[in-house]
Scaffold this motif. Structure first.
Motif, PDB file in Angstrom:
ATOM      1  N   ILE A  61       0.839  -1.205   0.000  1.00  0.00           N
ATOM      2  CA  ILE A  61       0.000   0.000   0.000  1.00  0.00           C
ATOM      3  C   ILE A  61       0.871   1.251   0.000  1.00  0.00           C
ATOM      4  O   ILE A  61       0.545   2.236  -0.668  1.00  0.00           O
ATOM      5  CB  ILE A  61      -0.978  -0.018   1.191  1.00  0.00           C
ATOM      6  N   ASP A  62       1.990   1.226   0.714  1.00  0.00           N
ATOM      7  CA  ASP A  62       2.891   2.390   0.745  1.00  0.00           C
ATOM      8  C   ASP A  62       3.360   2.783  -0.654  1.00  0.00           C
ATOM      9  O   ASP A  62       3.464   3.969  -0.965  1.00  0.00           O
ATOM     10  CB  ASP A  62       4.118   2.108   1.616  1.00  0.00           C
TER      11      ASP A  62
ATOM     12  N   VAL B  68      -1.926   8.534   4.248  1.00  0.00           N
ATOM     13  CA  VAL B  68      -2.651   7.419   4.860  1.00  0.00           C
ATOM     14  C   VAL B  68      -4.018   7.902   5.337  1.00  0.00           C
ATOM     15  O   VAL B  68      -5.032   7.219   5.160  1.00  0.00           O
ATOM     16  CB  VAL B  68      -1.834   6.819   6.027  1.00  0.00           C
TER      17      VAL B  68
ATOM     18  N   LYS C 196      -1.612  -2.026   6.239  1.00  0.00           N
ATOM     19  CA  LYS C 196      -0.438  -1.493   5.532  1.00  0.00           C
ATOM     20  C   LYS C 196       0.872  -2.089   6.062  1.00  0.00           C
ATOM     21  O   LYS C 196       1.797  -2.338   5.302  1.00  0.00           O
ATOM     22  CB  LYS C 196      -0.433   0.029   5.702  1.00  0.00           C
ATOM     23  N   ASN C 197       0.927  -2.339   7.365  1.00  0.00           N
ATOM     24  CA  ASN C 197       2.146  -2.860   7.982  1.00  0.00           C
ATOM     25  C   ASN C 197       2.225  -4.380   7.978  1.00  0.00           C
ATOM     26  O   ASN C 197       3.137  -4.960   8.565  1.00  0.00           O
ATOM     27  CB  ASN C 197       2.281  -2.325   9.405  1.00  0.00           C
TER      28      ASN C 197
END
Length: 76
Positions: free
Chosen positions: A7-8, A18, A36-37
């Motif tokens: 996503i980043d 974000v 995301k992480n």
């Protein structure tokens, strides 16, 4: 985990924050951060579809499979 979340990468390509993505998708920034992480255990198809719609991308642009390095001692 063998599924990597990019996503980043898409956020950078779209020059989007974000917070803006979370608002436009309709999820909390905290839940987006979990996804995301790479800490999410699952993602709803409706959420994935909303992410793709907002980011104008395909699911494969956000998710990819990586061989599990911990399970394969031959990988550096």
């Amino acid at each position: 985990m063998p599924i990597a979340v990019d996503i980043d990468v898409m956020l950078a390509k779209r020059k989007m924050s974000v917070g803006e993505l979370a608002e436009r998708v309709g999820i909390t920034p905290a839940n987006l951060a979990v996804l995301k992480n790479g800490r999410a255990k699952a993602v709803r198809f409706s959420t994935l579809a909303a992410l793709c719609e907002v980011l104008e991308c395909q699911p494969g642009d956000l998710l990819r499979w990586e061989k599990d390095r911990a399970a394969d001692p031959t990988m550096p």
